[in-house]
Design a protein around this motif. Structure first.
Motif, short mmCIF file in Angstrom:
data_model
loop_
_atom_site.label_atom_id
_atom_site.label_comp_id
_atom_site.label_asym_id
_atom_site.label_seq_id
_atom_site.Cartn_x
_atom_site.Cartn_y
_atom_site.Cartn_z
N THR A 120 -1.14 -2.43 -4.97
CA THR A 120 -2.26 -3.30 -4.58
C THR A 120 -1.81 -4.75 -4.35
O THR A 120 -2.66 -5.61 -4.07
CB THR A 120 -3.34 -3.29 -5.68
OG1 THR A 120 -2.84 -3.92 -6.87
CG2 THR A 120 -3.76 -1.87 -6.01
N SER B 257 -0.48 -8.00 -2.58
CA SER B 257 -0.40 -8.60 -1.24
C SER B 257 0.40 -9.89 -1.32
O SER B 257 0.58 -10.46 -2.40
CB SER B 257 -1.81 -8.86 -0.68
OG SER B 257 -2.49 -9.78 -1.52
N PRO C 298 0.79 -1.23 0.00
CA PRO C 298 0.00 0.00 0.00
C PRO C 298 0.82 1.28 0.00
O PRO C 298 0.40 2.29 -0.54
CB PRO C 298 -0.84 -0.12 1.28
CG PRO C 298 -0.93 -1.59 1.53
CD PRO C 298 0.37 -2.15 1.08
N GLU D 276 -3.80 -5.15 2.73
CA GLU D 276 -4.07 -3.75 3.09
C GLU D 276 -4.34 -3.58 4.59
O GLU D 276 -4.29 -2.46 5.11
CB GLU D 276 -5.27 -3.22 2.29
CG GLU D 276 -6.62 -3.84 2.62
CD GLU D 276 -6.87 -5.12 1.83
OE1 GLU D 276 -7.99 -5.65 1.92
OE2 GLU D 276 -5.95 -5.59 1.13
#
Length: 964
Positions: free
Chosen positions: A366, A368, A356, A384
């Motif tokens: 974006t 992860s 982030p 996030e």
């Protein structure tokens, strides 16, 4: 507007001339007085010494004595030059895309005058506009001088004055007119070899070879010149120069990248505390936390070792010019040129920044790391909710390499002639020209962010793609070739600039006046300029892990009309050996492919007063303009990564309070852990831009006393003094990002905060910085040029010549910053600095077959800030002892001085007969005494200013020329 200040300063040359024994006119013989030619700065034929504006002429002998192989390198040595792009800028992977949409110009070379930027210098070849450069990263508005080889140059005329009323847009800071060779009989061959080392026989790196062959013939009605040339400049690696082996010399890895070969991971643990951690070693079955340690600045990655210090470049050129007399009064001429440049840039392996607060503004923010990724050592998903950012440098993929292939074509044909009416002669010409500069670039080592997201995300999503291979970014050497094959790609970009010209001109005499004939020049020009930039599809879509790019496509056409006149008012009377006034006006009407239009009318007035034969006093006042370029108008968006210091990092309580007022969700613990050194700045074109406007003033004196004429020693002595003053209104530029951020936070300027966004944990994730016409005051600069020329007769010990050219900058102000920049380092991409005093002093000697030339180049001190994101820590620049003026109160107040610098260049020449041919040999050295460039603590690359200073090392060369 002419102010009282300008009138007062205009009196200075008169005061200066009164200090001399005899006020001044450059001596000429009678034949030279009668010869009339067109000199840059006017389209009216006149005596070369009679102009009212300062013109510097560099002939082939001047060019040869430099030992250089590039027109740009020669011009960048001038005292009037500022920092401009050259082959010492390893730019592709390090700067991103500049705000003007012109691209990074990788492998190109430009010229800057008066520190006003290369886009405010007009470059002509044989009096006609040259096509702008292209390097497959944008649509530039500046000429790449690597497209004009030295082999075809007869001389270079540099007008050190504004001339928009004579030539149109861009001629604000000055005009460079490259005159090509025309009258050649027979053939000529030149070759050279050189490089960095202790001597010519001990070259270590940077080997440079050049070869050119020129043929020419003239007949009763025709002439033809054809030239072939090739220059091969080899690479110099940054790791082979002591000042460039680290991101900032003397700091170890503390200023390196947080994307390391081991990986750095910043997240919130189960207790809500910020963790900043890195693996202890190579990849394996890593377990957290036993196989990890807290990340420190000493863990940062030394990306400098992969950079280039001098970029390799191969340039091949074919040129021909032919004329044919259709009659006694009409001549057909044709000129054609092809130039190919192949160059390379290199940067460290492309970093993987994800999460982030990664700050890329794209897909990478974006990404992860899913718990089902088989290599995830943390046992939880980083997303996030708890993820701040991760950085990994995939050295397994090798460095990013950028290869440019640039072709330039230019063709001109037309008619020129004369006719008489009564006792007056008129000269006319009509011509058409076409020029194209097209570039392609291949980048290897690029990474696909969308595929990285899939390969780090849920295992099921990766398995759904038959090509996907789960990615391991934990520990050094963790990324296999299969993984690289999935996430990497080859990026292919292309760009083009094109120009089409139609010119029609006439000049001659109007009517007789008491001091001679009034002269005039008039003409019409129709010009069409177009350009495009086509980025790779992955880069354009935003899926690249590198710098994303947006396409550019646009054009404009312009119709221009001009009239120039001169009126000799007095001659041969007491107090006025000669008095002349001149005036010029030009109307320019633009239409763009965006259905917008703008126009400009510019004027220029000049006076030349010769109170006695030896003294000339001259002055000009002119209006100028620069039309917005294709990149500035039509670039759809770009990003550049700038080395900046975030004032909210390691901030005092009062600054933290201000930061929270602007961005309420900042977590200062997380922000301090980020330690951002590079911030992504988003920019783009603006189709509503208006032209820049300028006012320029020059005034000065030329003095050549006649007492030496009866001397058996002196042949010529001449002094030249010029005062200049340029004011630019409505400048087209983006705000300096560092200044904007400082103004926002430290000066409580809410307006400057617009467009700056931060992620959930405080890192800057978006920085809007688009182009605009800044305020009305704009940029102001003024200073003085002083030149001295001395030459002797042929004496028993030889002939001596001395040339001393000085430029003193009185001030350089940018109204947005509200301060004077002369004597300071400022700006970025590329870094710039303005020495208050620059000079080059050349001493030439010749005797029989021997000759020697020594040039001393000088630059005064440069002051810079000595502060960055580690202020207040043990690793601050102040505490590391790198600041010449450290502050004991606050590290951010520390400054550094780049000391005054001298370079000595030397060349020894010998002329002889070789196999019936005339042979010239020359052995030379640039930077003879191996002067290191001063350390720059704020520079983005290689710890010095490559636009001003010579590279580290002594450069030897050997040259030979043969003629029948």
């Amino acid at each position: 507007m002419i102010t009282k200040k300008h009138f007062k300063l205009a009196l200075i040359p008169l005061a200066f001339s009164s200090l001399l024994d005899r006020p001044v006119y450059a001596a000429e013989d009678d034949a030279a007085k009668d010869e009339k030619v067109i000199v840059t700065g006017s389209r009216i034929r006149q005596s070369q010494a009679a102009g009212n504006a300062p013109v510097l002429t560099l002939d082939r002998d001047d060019l040869a004595k430099t030992g250089l192989t590039s027109v740009a390198d020669v011009l960048q040595k001038m005292s009037t030059s500022g920092a401009a792009l050259n082959t010492r800028f390893n730019s592709s992977g390090n700067f991103g895309m500049p705000s003007d949409g012109g691209g990074v110009g990788a492998g190109g070379a430009e010229v800057d005058m008066r520190h006003l930027g290369s886009d405010r210098v007009l470059v002509l070849v044989d009096g006609r506009r040259w096509v702008s450069g292209s390097s497959a990263s944008g649509v530039s508005s500046s000429v790449d001088l690597n497209t004009v080889p030295l082999a075809i140059v007869d001389r270079i005329e540099v007008l050190e004055d504004g001339a928009s009323s004579i030539y149109g847009s861009d001629a604000i800071a000055g005009v460079v007119n490259i005159i090509t060779r025309k009258d050649v009989n027979g053939w000529e061959m030149n070759a050279s070899y050189g490089g960095f080392g202790d001597f010519i026989a001990d070259i270590e790196d940077g080997e440079t070879t050049s070869f050119d062959m020129t043929f020419g013939a003239t007949g009763a009605r025709h002439s033809i010149v054809t030239s072939f040339s090739h220059v091969d400049q080899n690479v110099v690696y940054s790791q082979n120069r002591s000042l460039a082996t680290e991101p900032l010399f003397g700091t170890g890895n503390t200023r390196g990248s947080s994307a390391t070969p081991f990986g750095r991971f910043v997240f919130f643990d189960g207790n809500g505390d910020v963790v900043s951690t890195t693996p202890n070693g190579d990849a394996g079955n890593l377990n957290y936390p036993s196989d990890f340690h807290d990340f420190t600045d000493d863990d940062r990655f030394n990306y400098a070792a992969f950079n280039l210090y001098v970029t390799p470049s191969k340039r091949t050129n074919v040129f021909t010019r032919a004329t044919y007399d259709l009659s006694n009064d009409v001549t057909l001429f044709t000129q054609a040129m092809f130039n190919n440049r192949r160059s390379k840039n290199q940067a460290a392996p492309e970093p993987i920044f994800i999460g982030p607060d990664a700050g890329t503004g794209g897909i990478a923010d974006t990404v992860s790391i899913d718990v089902t990724n088989p290599y995830n050592p943390f046992g939880v998903t980083l997303d996030e909710n708890n993820f701040i950012f991760a950085g990994r440098r995939p050295i397994e993929n090798g460095p990013r390499q950028y290869s440019q292939d640039v072709n330039t074509y230019y063709f001109t044909t037309g008619l020129e002639g004369t006719f008489d009416t009564g006792q007056s002669a008129y000269y006319w010409d009509v011509s058409m020209s076409w020029g194209t500069n097209r570039a392609s670039q291949i980048k290897t080592g690029a990474l696909n962010a969308a595929r990285i997201k899939r390969a780090l995300g849920p295992l099921s999503e990766c398995q759904a793609d038959p090509l996907c291979v789960p990615l391991n970014i934990f520990g050094r050497n963790s990324i296999s070739q299969q993984m690289l094959d999935y996430i990497s790609f080859t990026q292919k970009d292309a760009s083009q600039n094109k120009i089409q010209l139609f010119n029609a001109n006439i000049n001659g005499e109007l009517f007789e006046m008491p001091a001679g004939y009034a002269g005039f020049a008039a003409g019409y020009e129709h010009r069409v300029q177009s350009g495009f930039f086509e980025p790779d599809a992955i880069a354009a879509s935003g899926e690249t892990m590198g710098i994303p790019a947006s396409p550019t496509n646009g054009s404009y056409d312009v119709d221009e009309y001009f009239l120039e006149t001169k009126f000799p008012l007095l001659s041969g009377v007491s107090g006025a050996e000669y008095l002349e006034v001149s005036a010029a006006v030009r109307r320019s009407e633009y239409n763009t492919s965006a259905n917008t239009s703008f126009d400009a009318t510019t004027t220029k007035f000049g006076v030349l007063w010769r109170p006695i034969e030896e003294l000339s006093l001259r002055a000009t006042v002119s209006e100028g303009f620069r039309a917005p370029s294709i990149g500035e108008l039509f670039n759809e968006g770009a990003r550049n990564d700038q080395s900046m210091s975030d004032p909210c990092v390691n901030a005092s309580s009062s600054v933290q309070e201000r930061c929270l007022d602007i961005w309420p969700n900042i977590d200062f613990q997380a922000l301090d852990s980020l330690g951002q050194t590079q911030i992504s700045v988003n920019t783009g074109g603006n189709p509503q831009l208006n032209p820049e406007e300028s006012e320029s003033f020059t005034w000065g004196a030329v003095y050549s006393p006649d007492w030496f004429r009866n001397s058996n020693t002196w042949n010529n002595i001449g002094f030249e003094l010029t005062f200049y003053d340029h004011e630019i209104k409505n400048p087209i530029q983006a705000l300096d990002a560092q200044t904007q951020l400082n103004n926002c936070v430290l000066l409580n300027n809410d307006e400057q905060c617009f467009g700056i966004a931060r992620g959930g944990n405080g890192g800057i994730t978006s920085f809007g910085n688009g182009l605009q016409n800044l305020d009305k005051t704009g940029i102001e600069t003024a200073g003085t040029d002083f030149k001295l020329n001395i030459s002797t007769e042929e004496l028993d010990w030889g002939r001596l010549g001395i040339t001393w050219r000085n430029t003193f900058v009185e001030y350089y102000r940018d109204s947005f910053f509200g301060r004077d920049f002369d004597g300071e380092e400022f700006g970025s991409n590329p870094d710039r600095a303005i020495p208050e005093w620059k000079y080059d002093l050349t001493v030439d000697w010749s005797l029989n077959s021997w000759s020697a030339s020594t040039t001393v180049r000088y630059m005064s001190k440069i002051y810079e800030s000595c502060s960055d994101f580690l202020d207040g820590t043990a690793n601050s620049l102040t505490n590391l002892g790198l600041c010449s003026n450290p502050s004991s109160v606050d590290d951010s107040f520390s400054t550094n001085i780049m000391d005054e610098t001298y370079y000595v260049d030397f060349q020894l020449g010998y002329n002889t007969q070789l196999a019936g041919m005339d042979a010239d040999f020359a052995l030379g050295a640039r930077n003879l005494f191996d002067q290191d460039p001063p350390l720059c603590t704020q520079c983005d690359l290689n710890s010095y200013l490559p636009g001003l200073y010579d590279p580290q090392g002594r450069f030897w060369y050997l040259k030979v020329s043969l003629r029948p």
